[in-house]
Design an enzyme around this catalytic site. Sequence first.
Site, PDB file in Angstrom:
ATOM      1  N   TYR A   1      -4.474  -5.123   7.055  1.00  0.00           N
ATOM      2  CA  TYR A   1      -2.637  -5.596   5.704  1.00  0.00           C
ATOM      3  C   TYR A   1      -2.641  -4.358   4.947  1.00  0.00           C
ATOM      4  CZ  TYR A   1      -4.967  -6.537   0.898  1.00  0.00           C
ATOM      5  OH  TYR A   1      -5.730  -7.058   0.330  1.00  0.00           O
TER       6      TYR A   1
ATOM      7  N   ARG B   1      -2.737   4.898   6.288  1.00  0.00           N
ATOM      8  CA  ARG B   1      -4.290   3.489   5.840  1.00  0.00           C
ATOM      9  C   ARG B   1      -4.260   2.860   7.012  1.00  0.00           C
ATOM     10  NH1 ARG B   1      -4.877   1.314   0.189  1.00  0.00           N
ATOM     11  NH2 ARG B   1      -2.992  -0.019   0.159  1.00  0.00           N
TER      12      ARG B   1
ATOM     13  N   ARG C   1     -11.323 -19.182  21.539  1.00  0.00           N
ATOM     14  CA  ARG C   1     -12.384 -18.472  20.425  1.00  0.00           C
ATOM     15  C   ARG C   1     -13.530 -17.833  20.530  1.00  0.00           C
ATOM     16  NH1 ARG C   1     -16.363 -21.112  17.252  1.00  0.00           N
ATOM     17  NH2 ARG C   1     -16.596 -19.809  14.973  1.00  0.00           N
TER      18      ARG C   1
ATOM     19  N   LYS D   1      -8.823  -2.387   5.280  1.00  0.00           N
ATOM     20  CA  LYS D   1      -7.711  -3.323   4.403  1.00  0.00           C
ATOM     21  C   LYS D   1      -8.110  -4.916   5.317  1.00  0.00           C
ATOM     22  CE  LYS D   1      -4.315  -3.617   1.016  1.00  0.00           C
ATOM     23  NZ  LYS D   1      -4.827  -3.926   0.103  1.00  0.00           N
TER      24      LYS D   1
ATOM     25  N   GLU E   1     -14.836  -1.640  -8.015  1.00  0.00           N
ATOM     26  CA  GLU E   1     -13.576  -1.946  -8.182  1.00  0.00           C
ATOM     27  C   GLU E   1     -13.000  -2.890  -8.154  1.00  0.00           C
ATOM     28  OE1 GLU E   1     -11.234  -1.370  -4.344  1.00  0.00           O
ATOM     29  OE2 GLU E   1     -12.845  -2.510  -3.248  1.00  0.00           O
TER      30      GLU E   1
ATOM     31  N   LEU F   1     -11.637   0.616  -1.797  1.00  0.00           N
ATOM     32  CA  LEU F   1     -10.240   0.767  -0.926  1.00  0.00           C
ATOM     33  C   LEU F   1      -9.756   2.137  -0.957  1.00  0.00           C
ATOM     34  CD1 LEU F   1      -8.561  -0.415   1.326  1.00  0.00           C
ATOM     35  CD2 LEU F   1      -6.905  -0.878  -0.782  1.00  0.00           C
TER      36      LEU F   1
HETATM   37  N1  PDD Z   1      -4.336  -4.573  -3.268  1.00  0.00           N
HETATM   38  N2  PDD Z   1      -8.670  -1.950  -4.429  1.00  0.00           N
HETATM   39  C1  PDD Z   1      -8.431  -3.618  -3.455  1.00  0.00           C
HETATM   40  C2  PDD Z   1      -9.303  -4.001  -3.507  1.00  0.00           C
HETATM   41  C3  PDD Z   1      -6.937  -3.603  -3.076  1.00  0.00           C
HETATM   42  O1  PDD Z   1      -6.647  -4.990  -2.568  1.00  0.00           O
HETATM   43  C4  PDD Z   1      -5.573  -2.873  -3.927  1.00  0.00           C
HETATM   44  C5  PDD Z   1      -4.619  -3.172  -3.486  1.00  0.00           C
HETATM   45  C6  PDD Z   1      -6.585  -1.480  -4.675  1.00  0.00           C
HETATM   46  C7  PDD Z   1      -4.987  -0.152  -4.903  1.00  0.00           C
HETATM   47  O2  PDD Z   1      -4.766   0.227  -3.264  1.00  0.00           O
HETATM   48  P1  PDD Z   1      -3.285   0.296  -3.454  1.00  0.00           P
HETATM   49  O3  PDD Z   1      -2.958   1.378  -4.029  1.00  0.00           O
HETATM   50  O4  PDD Z   1      -3.389   0.754  -2.259  1.00  0.00           O
HETATM   51  O5  PDD Z   1      -2.078  -0.969  -2.989  1.00  0.00           O
HETATM   52  C8  PDD Z   1      -7.877  -1.207  -4.387  1.00  0.00           C
HETATM   53  C9  PDD Z   1      -3.385  -5.089  -2.830  1.00  0.00           C
HETATM   54  C10 PDD Z   1      -1.797  -4.498  -3.573  1.00  0.00           C
HETATM   55  C11 PDD Z   1      -2.968  -6.702  -1.593  1.00  0.00           C
HETATM   56  O6  PDD Z   1      -4.110  -6.874  -1.897  1.00  0.00           O
HETATM   57  O7  PDD Z   1      -2.003  -7.843  -3.066  1.00  0.00           O
END
Ligand code: PDD
Length: 285
Positions: free
Chosen positions: A33, A52, A100, A148, A180, A205
Amino acid sequence: MSRTVYVNGQYLPEGDAKISIFDRGFLFADGVYEVTSVVGGKLIDFSGHMKRLRRSLGELELTSPATDEELLAIHRELVARNAVDEGMIYMQVTRGAADRDFAFPPEGTRPSLVLFTQAKPVLQSASATRGLKVVSVPDLRWARRDIKTVQLLYPSIAKMEAKRREADDAWMVEDGFVTEGSSNNAYIVTEDDVIVTRALSQSILHGITRAAVLKYAAEAGMRVEERAFTIEEAKAAKEAFVTSASAFVTPVIEIDGARVGGGQPGPVARRLRDIYIAESLERAE
Ligand code: PDD
């Protein structure tokens, strides 16, 4: 008012949108996503999110459901149909529906593509003004956090642990070092004003906001160091903050109950937030 959402080629009222119970996103979390923020009806760093997405699809051998141009057109159409001024667009691609089986389905199985909007204030956020309280939790996610994927159960559990401890978010720790936040990248500012954030690897990420913020920080003459840091170092830091598409740059004012920067949002985080917003609005499309 019901939203209009997008599912596999159709714009529909949210209550009429349907996905198969055999969809591999539902059964195996077999999907990826992106979340793109919207300000003034425009998309922030859309091309970064597309890059990405392509990488995530490639790493999992997922078929692309559409070209970048087609995805941009769908994003714009949803912003227009839902009259979104500020908020987010969520886009999910899964391997599609098949009986499945742990093995991937035969080639030619159509990937599922779903998008929806979430209208909410992003420029003026209470958490950015006040700053976040975070708690540390062990990082129990899988080892490919650079992709992601939609497997967000552990980040969700981490967020609930933060709430139980009367905090806003969790910072995850592995082998003694912060990886993170539950849904954002984590930073500290040292006594001599160096911005420190973990280097890119499969452990975190590769944040689109992170890339932009580090670039703008360097251009503004701020010093940046990409290395791991511990919770102890973070607690003693001058400042701490997080970045993500939805939080932009948001200060952290408390870590495991210890105040950071006197418990107030610090000047580096505030300045980076202002720069990030100004620069990304100029480039929004
Ligand atoms: N989350 N690290 C993780 C684990 C994340 O899920 C996200 C983003 C980031 C930051 O990435 P970016 O700057 O590309 O948004 C870092 C999104 C916003 C979410 O899951 O809603």
